[in-house]
Design a protein around this motif. Structure first.
Motif, mmCIF file in Angstrom:
data_model
loop_
_atom_site.group_PDB
_atom_site.id
_atom_site.type_symbol
_atom_site.label_atom_id
_atom_site.label_comp_id
_atom_site.label_asym_id
_atom_site.label_seq_id
_atom_site.Cartn_x
_atom_site.Cartn_y
_atom_site.Cartn_z
ATOM 1 N N LEU A 67 33.579 -70.960 -72.302
ATOM 2 C CA LEU A 67 34.799 -71.723 -72.560
ATOM 3 C C LEU A 67 35.745 -70.958 -73.474
ATOM 4 C CD1 LEU A 67 36.381 -74.359 -72.259
ATOM 5 C CD2 LEU A 67 35.059 -75.298 -74.170
ATOM 6 N N LYS A 70 37.403 -68.293 -71.415
ATOM 7 C CA LYS A 70 38.353 -68.924 -70.495
ATOM 8 C C LYS A 70 39.625 -69.326 -71.234
ATOM 9 C CE LYS A 70 38.646 -72.608 -67.035
ATOM 10 N NZ LYS A 70 39.839 -73.318 -67.539
ATOM 11 N N THR A 71 39.463 -69.805 -72.460
ATOM 12 C CA THR A 71 40.626 -70.196 -73.265
ATOM 13 C C THR A 71 41.516 -69.000 -73.561
ATOM 14 O OG1 THR A 71 39.310 -71.953 -74.289
ATOM 15 C CG2 THR A 71 41.348 -71.324 -75.397
ATOM 16 N N TRP A 100 29.891 -66.675 -67.139
ATOM 17 C CA TRP A 100 29.732 -68.020 -66.583
ATOM 18 C C TRP A 100 28.505 -68.081 -65.669
ATOM 19 C CZ3 TRP A 100 29.595 -70.586 -61.904
ATOM 20 C CH2 TRP A 100 29.801 -71.970 -61.949
ATOM 21 N N THR A 151 34.618 -75.085 -67.414
ATOM 22 C CA THR A 151 34.918 -73.656 -67.399
ATOM 23 C C THR A 151 34.752 -73.047 -66.013
ATOM 24 O OG1 THR A 151 32.624 -73.110 -67.970
ATOM 25 C CG2 THR A 151 34.173 -73.386 -69.792
#
Length: 372
Positions: A67, A70-71, A100, A151
């Motif tokens: 996450l 991804k952010t 991931w 995500t």
């Protein structure tokens, strides 16, 4: 002579087997819960007898790291400080997809093993369910799945498959809420004071993660419902943990790293409220500042974790997840308050969980024999 050798007054000691049975039944968790005391399991036991819900401490950091990456990639580069652009380009999308997939593989493996344990060693699973620490970690797999879902590089948030998976992962959280929060409500503060411990915050985090995923799907009412459920009980839990009486801390010393969950909960609440409102407003900032204060309070007391760090244990993974949550909140804060201080804070808080995660990953691989 035989009469002389044989004493006339003999005392016969009789042990009632029912007493032993009742004692074992009264405290099954202390005898069977492996993440508190592993010495009850010999090397001849299978992996199913050794694994427990606490092993999902590994999946939580993996999913939050995904996450975090991804952010970094989701936001336009012009919202980040100039010195941060090179760091963003250093982590291409392929690296995020690889991370991931690693998180998915780990979570699938742990979930599969735990499902097998439910079939073959149900009594041990039941002992976790009745334990004041073990029951909280039953939220961890569902929280991990919710984190991994938001995500996902393959599913869009507003698709029917995404919504179906959200329902599958959130329903067990609600069922566990009914069990735990219902006990708190019906049995009163004496019961809560006896069972409350830092791992109890996992129950709140599960609700907040579910609320954030619902908000990203556009289900604002559902997000507010789940968010309010978690935050209402967080306030009760937070006050209870703050004023617990001396001698009432029922957490083993080796589990002291879970104290980091104190700042993971307000960090997650800050992110969830941001997803609901669409802006990092005053409420999100207040929760972020609270998490910063709790983080500073803990790191300024290293002696609290000294004993638990003498020997490697799977509980060390409890450091990574809260640090990543705090880093995620700091990223949202820095993008709302564009200043050198907020950007510097984001850099420090983002680099720290990555270094901790990498260290734990390598150290766990080198000490894999200690884990199983």
């Amino acid at each position: 002579m035989d009469d002389i050798r044989k004493p006339h007054n003999q005392i016969e000691l009789v042990i009632d087997s029912s007493i032993i049975t009742n004692t074992q039944t009264a405290a099954p968790c202390q005898q069977e819960l492996s993440f508190i005391n592993k010495k009850h399991y010999s090397s001849s036991f299978s992996i199913l007898t050794r694994i427990h819900a606490g092993y999902f401490r590994i999946s939580l950091p993996l999913c939050t790291q995904a996450l975090l990456w991804k952010t970094f990639g989701d936001q336009p580069n012009d919202q980040d400080p100039q010195m941060f652009h090179g760091l963003l380009h250093a982590f291409p999308r392929a690296a995020f997809v690889l991370l991931w997939c690693l998180a998915l593989t780990t979570l699938l493996s742990l979930s599969f093993l735990y499902i097998l344990k439910c079939f073959y060693h149900f009594k041990m699973v039941k002992s976790e369910y009745c334990h004041h620490v073990g029951v909280n970690y039953l939220f961890a797999p569902w929280t991990s799945w919710l984190l991994l879902l938001q995500t996902s590089p393959f599913l869009a948030p507003k698709t029917i498959y995404f919504a179906a998976l959200w329902w599958i992962f959130i329903l067990p959280v609600v069922v566990l809420d009914l069990k735990i929060y219902g006990q708190w409500f019906t049995k009163g503060k004496r019961f809560l004071s006896a069972v409350a411990n830092p791992t109890s915050q996992l129950t709140v985090i599960g609700n907040l993660v579910g609320a954030r995923v619902a908000a990203e799907m556009g289900w604002k009412e559902s997000a507010i419902c789940i968010f309010s459920l978690g935050m209402a009980h967080y306030l009760v839990l937070f006050v209870t943990l703050y004023q617990r009486l001396g001698g009432k801390d029922r957490l083993p010393v080796m589990l002291n790293p879970v104290y980091f969950l104190f700042f993971a909960t307000p960090s997650m609440a800050s992110l969830a409220w941001y997803s609901i409102t669409g802006t990092f407003d005053a409420m999100s900032k207040m929760l972020f500042f609270l998490s910063l204060f709790l983080f500073a309070s803990l790191v300024s007391r290293p002696n609290l974790f000294k004993k638990s760090m003498k020997r490697f244990n799977i509980v060390w993974w409890a450091y990574s997840f809260p640090l990543t949550m705090l880093a995620l909140a700091s990223i949202k804060y820095s993008r709302e308050v564009k200043s050198s201080v907020s950007h510097g804070l984001m850099l420090v808080l983002s680099a720290t969980p990555f270094a901790v995660f990498l260290g734990l990953f390598v150290y766990s691989a080198l000490n894999s024999s200690c884990n199983f």
